[in-house]
Scaffold this active site. Structure first.
Site, short mmCIF file in Angstrom:
data_model
loop_
_atom_site.label_atom_id
_atom_site.label_comp_id
_atom_site.label_asym_id
_atom_site.label_seq_id
_atom_site.Cartn_x
_atom_site.Cartn_y
_atom_site.Cartn_z
CG HIS A 479 -47.05 -55.44 -22.30
ND1 HIS A 479 -46.82 -55.41 -20.94
CD2 HIS A 479 -46.22 -54.50 -22.84
CE1 HIS A 479 -45.91 -54.49 -20.66
NE2 HIS A 479 -45.52 -53.92 -21.81
CD GLU A 480 -45.59 -54.42 -26.74
OE1 GLU A 480 -45.60 -53.18 -26.83
OE2 GLU A 480 -44.75 -55.04 -26.05
CG HIS A 483 -47.33 -49.89 -24.32
ND1 HIS A 483 -47.09 -49.18 -23.16
CD2 HIS A 483 -46.51 -50.98 -24.29
CE1 HIS A 483 -46.14 -49.80 -22.47
NE2 HIS A 483 -45.79 -50.90 -23.12
CD GLU A 502 -42.94 -50.39 -20.86
OE1 GLU A 502 -43.72 -51.37 -20.83
OE2 GLU A 502 -42.45 -49.95 -21.92
#
Length: 661
Positions: A479-480, A483, A502
């Site tokens: 997930h990170e 980004h 997000e």
């Protein structure tokens, strides 16, 4: 006028007048004092007035509207060099003749993948008498408004950049015999627009200019949300000094930073980001449109490690016994809100043993995965871009480091360290070129309010992901990592459109994690369907139990991206404490993207996504930019005369979400 907001009800103001003037570069020179829980020092702002950057923004927007538009191609060429590495520090009382020529030092040269070693800038803060003049001021003077909260501003002064040896190259005069405001501003205008292949020279000149003597204190006022600076007689942004130095201190209660203890009970500090972002760390322009670069020298006790958003793997330089200095820099323009710093007694973790059960870290790209190498030019403002560097484009796993308190060494080795390579490789196989040349991963203290936070070149992870099996750690890591593309390399022009960051990260974490585990299509589909079911239940619960105005993906609606004439705006629900406990923007965005992938097929959808990333990296977007490009690029037989509006309605009908979005 001082604005008093109720954090439980009101929105967060962005006060900076970015329509008139923009910060192009920050130079920070800071000391971290754990005894007083204060960060103190100076920040030098290099500014560009409205006329020039309005033309730049206009040309960028025009270029984004057509993929066939031509622009300059920027790679990672050999940098320009000047002898300005180690600079002295100057107080405002020093005469021009006291300015010493900066001496030549060791250079930071990029390797073949566009990565950078450390380059040290050792500098201190000269003592001077702080004062503030808030006397009579003419209403006709131009006012520079910066976002500022919970800071003690001690002094503001104009910087005499013309005093730096060699600056005559930025003027029409071979000798600087008569120094004027216009001449100093001309120097800054030329400096901030140096071409990308001179990024090293530009950083060195920024460093020397930031150490130049002051040439006059500026009038300033502060209120709860802003710092206002003016110079008597400067009636327009063009006349206002383009290089200013601000002396300031943070406050222990400042909401941008958290002073705490780590898991080994050692003091540490880190930036928390929300709810007010970085305005309690340094005076800045918070609106996303204020894309800037930065460099920072941070001093702390020798036992501490300083981690920061920076392109170089910094190493400590001992200044004197018991004190070390760390230097970082960034050449990719990004919003000031992405700046992150953490200081603590961290230990670098390294994998000491390899298990046969480790996820594979090396695998060839399939033909379908190779189509991310789009041949074309970039439409963003000029900077040394990795997307135009062949070696960087082929780099599946960027260099990385992991830091944590020593007591978590075993947990990091058992779980986190072995997952980073396959997760980075999986992200590269899906989206292509990593936007950033390196990555630091920090396990933050137990009071960290979420599972993770991504910033340029650095990622914060909660220690809770280290417990249990690898699934929680792997999905959060993915997930990170996502980004880096969505949220950092591609940002939202309007902060209220959080789903652009997000929603994409939530959707891509499943895709990356399946690739990292090398699951076959059936296993990947089953795993993703289970996660979709759990998320759907969470979304339903939140929509039943939260106010309708907090569920909207685009709170500004028709006024998305709207600002006042000065550039000031607000973030909807920006100070609402309930918001940090909600995942509506994560989940609605996730289900929209999941719907699109199913509607058009994975091959078509992810091919488009790679093209989208290549087109819009380094830029700010709105929802319609993504949806419009999607409609323009999907095959004719799959378009079915769709529009943005009926894609949206199809999604609502298929998902059962109430049509109040």
């Amino acid at each position: 006028m001082d604005i008093q907001l109720d954090p439980a009800r009101d929105d967060l103001p962005l006060m900076a007048n970015t329509s008139h003037i923009l910060v192009k570069h920050y130079v920070l020179d800071l000391d971290v004092d754990f005894e007083s829980q204060v960060i103190e020092g100076t920040i030098v702002l290099f500014l560009e007035d409205g006329n020039r950057f309005k033309k730049q923004n206009s040309s960028i927007e025009e270029a984004c509207q057509s993929e066939s538009n031509k622009a300059c191609k920027f790679g990672m060429p050999e940098p320009c060099h000047i002898s300005v590495t180690n600079a002295r520090t100057f107080s405002s009382e020093m005469d021009y003749n006291d300015f010493a020529i900066c001496s030549k030092g060791e250079k930071d040269t990029p390797d073949k993948d566009g990565n950078h070693d450390n380059q040290e800038h050792a500098s201190g803060i000269s003592s001077s008498k702080y004062c503030c003049d808030t006397g009579n001021r003419g209403s006709e003077d131009f006012v520079l408004v910066l976002d500022c909260c919970d800071l003690s501003v001690l002094k503001v002064e104009e910087v005499d950049v013309a005093a730096v040896p060699g600056m005559e190259k930025f003027t029409r005069s071979p000798k600087l015999t008569v120094v004027s405001e216009e001449l100093r501003n001309q120097i800054v205008r030329e400096l901030v627009t140096l071409p990308a292949d001179c990024w090293r020279e530009q950083l060195d000149y920024y460093a020397c200019c930031s150490q130049a003597p002051g040439c006059g204190e500026l009038l300033f006022d502060t209120d709860s949300w802003s710092l206002q600076i003016r110079k008597t007689g400067a009636q327009t942004a063009t006349d206002f000094p383009h290089a200013i130095r601000i002396w300031y201190k943070t406050k222990p209660e400042g909401r941008s930073v958290t002073w705490t203890s780590d898991q080994s009970d050692r003091p540490c500090v880190y930036t928390v980001g929300s709810p007010i972002n970085n305005r309690a760390l340094f005076p800045c322009q918070e609106p996303p449109v204020a894309m800037s670069t930065w460099q920072a020298t941070v001093r702390a006790a020798a036992s501490y490690v300083v981690l920061m958003s920076g392109e170089n793997f910094a190493k400590p330089t001992q200044l004197w016994e018991g004190c070390s200095s760390w230097y970082y820099y960034v050449t990719m323009p990004m919003p000031a809100s992405t700046f992150t710093i953490a200081v603590g007694c961290w230990t670098e973790m390294k994998l000491e043993t390899c298990s046969s059960n480790d996820l594979a870290t090396e695998r060839p790209l399939s033909p379908s995965e190779a189509d991310f190498r789009h041949v074309g030019v970039c439409s963003h403002m000029e900077y040394p871009c990795r997307f135009q560097n062949a070696s960087a484009a082929a780099q599946e796993i960027i260099p990385y480091r992991v830091f944590a308190p020593v007591c978590l060494k075993g947990a990091c080795q058992e779980t986190l360290l072995r997952l980073i390579p396959p997760c980075l490789s999986a992200a590269h196989s899906v989206l292509g070129t990593h936007p950033f040349s390196r990555l630091d991963v920090l396990i933050v203290p137990a009071n960290f309010p979420s599972l993770g936070m991504a910033s340029p070149h650095i990622m914060f992870l909660s220690q809770s992901i280290l417990t249990g099996r690898s699934h929680l750690c792997g999905t959060r890591l993915c997930h990170e990592i996502a980004h880096a593309w969505f949220g950092l390399a591609i940002g939202a022009r309007d902060w209220t459109e959080e789903w652009l960051s997000e929603g994409f990260a939530t959707h891509l974490e499943d895709v990356f994690w399946a690739a990292a585990q090398q699951l076959d299509p059936r296993e990947a589909r089953e795993q993703q369907e289970l996660r979709a079911c759990l998320r759907w239940r969470r979304l339903q619960d939140e929509m039943r139990c939260s106010p309708e105005e907090m569920q909207v993906l685009r709170p500004s609606k028709d006024k998305t991206g709207h600002t006042s004439n000065s550039g000031a705006s607000v973030i909807k629900q920006g100070l609402n404490p309930e918001k940090i406990f909600m995942q509506v923007h994560y989940l609605k965005g996730y289900f929209l993207l999941r719907f699109l992938a199913k509607r058009f097929g994975d091959e078509t959808y992810f091919s488009f996504l790679r093209k989208f990333v290549h087109t819009f990296h380094g830029q700010l977007i709105l929802s319609q930019d993504f949806l419009q490009m999607l409609l323009e690029n999907i095959p004719e037989e799959k378009r079915l005369e769709l529009s943005v509006e009926n894609i949206y309605q199809d999604w609502l009908e298929s998902s059962g979400i109430p049509k109040t979005q």
